[in-house]
Design an enzyme around this catalytic site. Sequence first.
Site, PDB file in Angstrom:
ATOM      1  N   ARG A  72       0.816  -1.217   0.000  1.00  0.00           N
ATOM      2  CA  ARG A  72       0.000   0.000   0.000  1.00  0.00           C
ATOM      3  C   ARG A  72       0.850   1.267   0.000  1.00  0.00           C
ATOM      4  O   ARG A  72       2.058   1.228   0.243  1.00  0.00           O
ATOM      5  CB  ARG A  72      -0.917   0.013   1.232  1.00  0.00           C
ATOM      6  CG  ARG A  72      -0.193   0.175   2.552  1.00  0.00           C
ATOM      7  CD  ARG A  72      -1.096  -0.096   3.734  1.00  0.00           C
ATOM      8  NE  ARG A  72      -0.345  -0.024   4.988  1.00  0.00           N
ATOM      9  CZ  ARG A  72      -0.430   0.982   5.860  1.00  0.00           C
ATOM     10  NH1 ARG A  72      -1.254   1.987   5.619  1.00  0.00           N
ATOM     11  NH2 ARG A  72       0.281   0.981   6.964  1.00  0.00           N
ATOM     12  N   LYS A  94       3.010  -0.197  24.241  1.00  0.00           N
ATOM     13  CA  LYS A  94       3.113   1.266  24.263  1.00  0.00           C
ATOM     14  C   LYS A  94       1.779   1.902  23.855  1.00  0.00           C
ATOM     15  O   LYS A  94       1.658   2.498  22.780  1.00  0.00           O
ATOM     16  CB  LYS A  94       4.234   1.751  23.336  1.00  0.00           C
ATOM     17  CG  LYS A  94       4.520   3.253  23.454  1.00  0.00           C
ATOM     18  CD  LYS A  94       5.282   3.778  22.273  1.00  0.00           C
ATOM     19  CE  LYS A  94       4.505   3.794  20.993  1.00  0.00           C
ATOM     20  NZ  LYS A  94       3.368   4.747  20.994  1.00  0.00           N
ATOM     21  N   SER A  99       6.523  17.812  12.198  1.00  0.00           N
ATOM     22  CA  SER A  99       5.682  16.680  11.804  1.00  0.00           C
ATOM     23  C   SER A  99       5.678  15.647  12.925  1.00  0.00           C
ATOM     24  O   SER A  99       6.706  15.418  13.572  1.00  0.00           O
ATOM     25  CB  SER A  99       6.215  16.033  10.519  1.00  0.00           C
ATOM     26  OG  SER A  99       5.527  14.820  10.258  1.00  0.00           O
ATOM     27  N   ASP A 142       6.835   5.472  16.431  1.00  0.00           N
ATOM     28  CA  ASP A 142       7.761   4.409  16.024  1.00  0.00           C
ATOM     29  C   ASP A 142       9.186   4.749  16.452  1.00  0.00           C
ATOM     30  O   ASP A 142       9.957   3.868  16.844  1.00  0.00           O
ATOM     31  CB  ASP A 142       7.717   4.223  14.506  1.00  0.00           C
ATOM     32  CG  ASP A 142       6.351   3.765  14.027  1.00  0.00           C
ATOM     33  OD1 ASP A 142       5.668   3.050  14.776  1.00  0.00           O
ATOM     34  OD2 ASP A 142       5.965   4.136  12.896  1.00  0.00           O
ATOM     35  N   ASN A 170      11.589  17.042  12.350  1.00  0.00           N
ATOM     36  CA  ASN A 170      11.846  16.896  10.919  1.00  0.00           C
ATOM     37  C   ASN A 170      10.543  16.812  10.136  1.00  0.00           C
ATOM     38  O   ASN A 170       9.527  16.365  10.660  1.00  0.00           O
ATOM     39  CB  ASN A 170      12.683  15.638  10.662  1.00  0.00           C
ATOM     40  CG  ASN A 170      14.045  15.731  11.309  1.00  0.00           C
ATOM     41  OD1 ASN A 170      14.755  16.702  11.131  1.00  0.00           O
ATOM     42  ND2 ASN A 170      14.401  14.719  12.079  1.00  0.00           N
ATOM     43  N   GLY A 209       7.815  15.652   7.171  1.00  0.00           N
ATOM     44  CA  GLY A 209       7.380  14.438   6.496  1.00  0.00           C
ATOM     45  C   GLY A 209       7.594  13.183   7.317  1.00  0.00           C
ATOM     46  O   GLY A 209       7.219  13.107   8.475  1.00  0.00           O
TER      47      GLY A 209
END
Length: 307
Positions: free
Chosen positions: A92, A182, A247, A253, A286, A288
Amino acid sequence: MKSLNIVTLTVNPAIDKSTHLKGLVPEQKIRCEAPRYDAGGGGINVSKAISRLGGTSLALFTAGGFTGKLLEELISKEGIESKTIEVEAWTRENFIAVDDNTNSQYRFGFPGGKISSEESQKILDLVSNLDTQFLVLSGSLNEGLSDDFYPEIAKITKAKLIVDTSGEALKKVLKTGVYLIKPNVGELARLIGRERLELNEIDDAAKQIIADGGAEIVVVSLGPQGAALVTKDSYEHVPAPNVAKKSTVGAGDSMVGGMVWALSQNKSLKEVIRWGVACGSAATMNEGTQLFKQADAKRLFEWLEKK
């Protein structure tokens, strides 16, 4: 297969395509900047985060079609050791657009293709033969994979299982028992059958899950307020550093990656949660889907250590 301390599994990876534009107007052609392509998906991002800290991991992921080949190329460019689980459905794509006029970020996520029962069994067979200390299950499940898929992995692996997912998949894997989860505050509340939780109720809620055998460690993401790490006999809250946010894509993650790396380095739990918060906060600096820079994470970790 080579033995590594950390293995990440991403069953529903994505190509993250991001761009900038100036003004979002309905029914008009929107001129966008040249797109940036990044390998995405929970476990893949965790492996990328570990690599940025100088660590190593094996990234297992499904891939199919032209987009699957692109995903493999992007991961290879990251210098991450990986193994592809070939599937029929195309990998995807996700789309992230930033309107420079308002600094608003728009995130469009698409569903993953269906995983067949044969492909599902292929994943389980691969996992059952893994020789690793930590196995990270991160991200959503594809169509064709039931909410029992992560619990099935929990039953067959000998590794310390770290799970970062949500909904029924998270609820069910806790019945088998894992090493670390988490959730955010809302997810934690739902796990214990509550509509909401106040900050002073987080410790007891997490310890309820631990007492029930769901997890040994519960790390609760608190957004701008940082995070809390809870064990059966300890509670550690770490505030988030004040940084200029560009962002939030990949921040969760990055947090998991920082914590797993720290665990693999035999760091104390106080250091583990600080590395997690440092990496998660650094990722927001950062644009994106770029995750974080090592220098930013180290600087924020050193700042948190002084708190």
